[in-house]
Design a protein around this motif. Sequence first.
Motif, PDB file in Angstrom:
ATOM      1  N   LEU A  51      -6.835 -20.763   3.251  1.00  0.00           N
ATOM      2  CA  LEU A  51      -5.852 -20.636   2.173  1.00  0.00           C
ATOM      3  C   LEU A  51      -4.702 -19.791   2.714  1.00  0.00           C
ATOM      4  N   ASP A  52      -3.503 -20.316   2.651  1.00  0.00           N
ATOM      5  CA  ASP A  52      -2.318 -19.568   3.048  1.00  0.00           C
ATOM      6  C   ASP A  52      -1.446 -19.384   1.822  1.00  0.00           C
ATOM      7  N   PHE A  53      -0.978 -18.165   1.621  1.00  0.00           N
ATOM      8  CA  PHE A  53      -0.193 -17.833   0.437  1.00  0.00           C
ATOM      9  C   PHE A  53       0.980 -16.955   0.842  1.00  0.00           C
ATOM     10  N   ARG A  54       2.162 -17.241   0.300  1.00  0.00           N
ATOM     11  CA  ARG A  54       3.344 -16.423   0.542  1.00  0.00           C
ATOM     12  C   ARG A  54       4.134 -16.287  -0.751  1.00  0.00           C
ATOM     13  N   ALA A  55       4.645 -15.078  -0.996  1.00  0.00           N
ATOM     14  CA  ALA A  55       5.452 -14.844  -2.200  1.00  0.00           C
ATOM     15  C   ALA A  55       6.404 -13.684  -1.932  1.00  0.00           C
ATOM     16  N   ARG A  56       7.433 -13.599  -2.769  1.00  0.00           N
ATOM     17  CA  ARG A  56       8.401 -12.498  -2.692  1.00  0.00           C
ATOM     18  C   ARG A  56       8.642 -11.954  -4.095  1.00  0.00           C
ATOM     19  N   THR A  57       8.910 -10.659  -4.146  1.00  0.00           N
ATOM     20  CA  THR A  57       9.269 -10.018  -5.404  1.00  0.00           C
ATOM     21  C   THR A  57      10.094  -8.774  -5.068  1.00  0.00           C
ATOM     22  N   LEU A  58      10.376  -7.957  -6.042  1.00  0.00           N
ATOM     23  CA  LEU A  58      11.152  -6.736  -5.851  1.00  0.00           C
ATOM     24  C   LEU A  58      10.378  -5.527  -6.370  1.00  0.00           C
ATOM     25  N   CYS A  59      10.739  -4.362  -5.878  1.00  0.00           N
ATOM     26  CA  CYS A  59      10.195  -3.117  -6.428  1.00  0.00           C
ATOM     27  C   CYS A  59      11.218  -2.020  -6.200  1.00  0.00           C
ATOM     28  N   TYR A  60      10.998  -0.886  -6.790  1.00  0.00           N
ATOM     29  CA  TYR A  60      11.809   0.298  -6.558  1.00  0.00           C
ATOM     30  C   TYR A  60      11.111   1.192  -5.540  1.00  0.00           C
ATOM     31  N   GLY A  61      11.881   2.051  -4.890  1.00  0.00           N
ATOM     32  CA  GLY A  61      11.283   3.043  -4.004  1.00  0.00           C
ATOM     33  C   GLY A  61      10.302   3.914  -4.771  1.00  0.00           C
ATOM     34  N   TYR A  62      10.604   4.127  -6.047  1.00  0.00           N
ATOM     35  CA  TYR A  62       9.727   4.908  -6.917  1.00  0.00           C
ATOM     36  C   TYR A  62       8.326   4.284  -6.995  1.00  0.00           C
ATOM     37  N   ASP A  63       8.262   2.941  -7.090  1.00  0.00           N
ATOM     38  CA  ASP A  63       6.974   2.245  -7.187  1.00  0.00           C
ATOM     39  C   ASP A  63       6.122   2.519  -5.941  1.00  0.00           C
ATOM     40  N   LEU A  64       6.754   2.463  -4.776  1.00  0.00           N
ATOM     41  CA  LEU A  64       6.033   2.709  -3.523  1.00  0.00           C
ATOM     42  C   LEU A  64       5.647   4.176  -3.397  1.00  0.00           C
ATOM     43  N   ALA A  65       6.514   5.080  -3.852  1.00  0.00           N
ATOM     44  CA  ALA A  65       6.195   6.513  -3.817  1.00  0.00           C
ATOM     45  C   ALA A  65       5.006   6.841  -4.719  1.00  0.00           C
ATOM     46  N   GLU A  66       4.939   6.206  -5.886  1.00  0.00           N
ATOM     47  CA  GLU A  66       3.787   6.401  -6.789  1.00  0.00           C
ATOM     48  C   GLU A  66       2.493   5.925  -6.126  1.00  0.00           C
ATOM     49  N   PHE A  67       2.567   4.802  -5.444  1.00  0.00           N
ATOM     50  CA  PHE A  67       1.406   4.277  -4.721  1.00  0.00           C
ATOM     51  C   PHE A  67       0.968   5.274  -3.645  1.00  0.00           C
ATOM     52  N   ALA A  68       1.932   5.858  -2.928  1.00  0.00           N
ATOM     53  CA  ALA A  68       1.602   6.851  -1.899  1.00  0.00           C
ATOM     54  C   ALA A  68       0.907   8.063  -2.514  1.00  0.00           C
ATOM     55  N   ARG A  69       1.373   8.505  -3.683  1.00  0.00           N
ATOM     56  CA  ARG A  69       0.721   9.639  -4.365  1.00  0.00           C
ATOM     57  C   ARG A  69      -0.737   9.299  -4.719  1.00  0.00           C
ATOM     58  N   GLU A  70      -0.946   8.088  -5.214  1.00  0.00           N
ATOM     59  CA  GLU A  70      -2.312   7.683  -5.568  1.00  0.00           C
ATOM     60  C   GLU A  70      -3.189   7.524  -4.326  1.00  0.00           C
ATOM     61  N   LEU A  71      -2.617   7.014  -3.225  1.00  0.00           N
ATOM     62  CA  LEU A  71      -3.375   6.910  -1.969  1.00  0.00           C
ATOM     63  C   LEU A  71      -3.787   8.279  -1.463  1.00  0.00           C
ATOM     64  N   LYS A  72      -2.873   9.247  -1.600  1.00  0.00           N
ATOM     65  CA  LYS A  72      -3.185  10.614  -1.158  1.00  0.00           C
ATOM     66  C   LYS A  72      -4.355  11.183  -1.959  1.00  0.00           C
ATOM     67  N   GLN A  73      -4.368  10.952  -3.265  1.00  0.00           N
ATOM     68  CA  GLN A  73      -5.483  11.413  -4.098  1.00  0.00           C
ATOM     69  C   GLN A  73      -6.782  10.725  -3.696  1.00  0.00           C
ATOM     70  N   LEU A  74      -6.713   9.416  -3.439  1.00  0.00           N
ATOM     71  CA  LEU A  74      -7.906   8.674  -3.007  1.00  0.00           C
ATOM     72  C   LEU A  74      -8.413   9.234  -1.689  1.00  0.00           C
ATOM     73  N   HIS A  75      -7.507   9.490  -0.761  1.00  0.00           N
ATOM     74  CA  HIS A  75      -7.884  10.014   0.553  1.00  0.00           C
ATOM     75  C   HIS A  75      -8.464  11.429   0.448  1.00  0.00           C
ATOM     76  N   THR A  76      -7.889  12.245  -0.419  1.00  0.00           N
ATOM     77  CA  THR A  76      -8.334  13.634  -0.571  1.00  0.00           C
ATOM     78  C   THR A  76      -9.660  13.740  -1.310  1.00  0.00           C
ATOM     79  N   ARG A  77      -9.773  13.046  -2.444  1.00  0.00           N
ATOM     80  CA  ARG A  77     -10.976  13.158  -3.287  1.00  0.00           C
ATOM     81  C   ARG A  77     -12.041  12.132  -2.960  1.00  0.00           C
ATOM     82  N   TYR A  78     -11.631  11.062  -2.311  1.00  0.00           N
ATOM     83  CA  TYR A  78     -12.512   9.953  -1.973  1.00  0.00           C
ATOM     84  C   TYR A  78     -13.310   9.454  -3.176  1.00  0.00           C
TER      85      TYR A  78
END
Length: 161
Positions: A51-78
């Motif tokens: 199965l091959d899938f490709r798509a495009r969309t948009l986001c804000y830098g804020y959306d990616l920064a929020e994801f980074a904050r959540e990743l940091k919590q996941l990494h810290t607290r596991y």
Amino acid sequence: MPDTLTIKFPTIERYAQSSCLEVSFCRIGTDELSVSISASVAAFRNSAGPLDFRARTLCYGYDLAEFARELKQLHTRYEGGAIFLNHVESFELEIRLADKGRGILAVIARYEHDADCMSPIELRCFRLEQSYLAGLLSDIQRFLAESGVSTTHPFENAPSA
């Protein structure tokens, strides 16, 4: 100054060794990013092929920064997970704990086009080792810092009516 961040999510699952999910973020404005999603899921037994899938969309830098904050919590607290959700809610990328004892994370990608004729797509066959988190978090933080994209919510400083 880097304009693009590409994240590759290979899988550790034996049945899907040649499967890969790739998400690229490209700066297109002071606060906006283009998001390209590409997935190739290995063929299963008695299947017509991958199965091959490709798509495009948009986001804000804020959306990616929020994801980074959540990743940091996941990494810290596991525990728990981290979810990237773009501002129009057409693309969601979730990384969550799948097996704490073995250090395994599940990666789930969901895409829904806003046209009525397309059903939502959800890809769940991606698994990572927890050691992948530190590098992923570092890559996202470096991209946000060096690309110059704004990480402030786009409506935070909007004039009131």
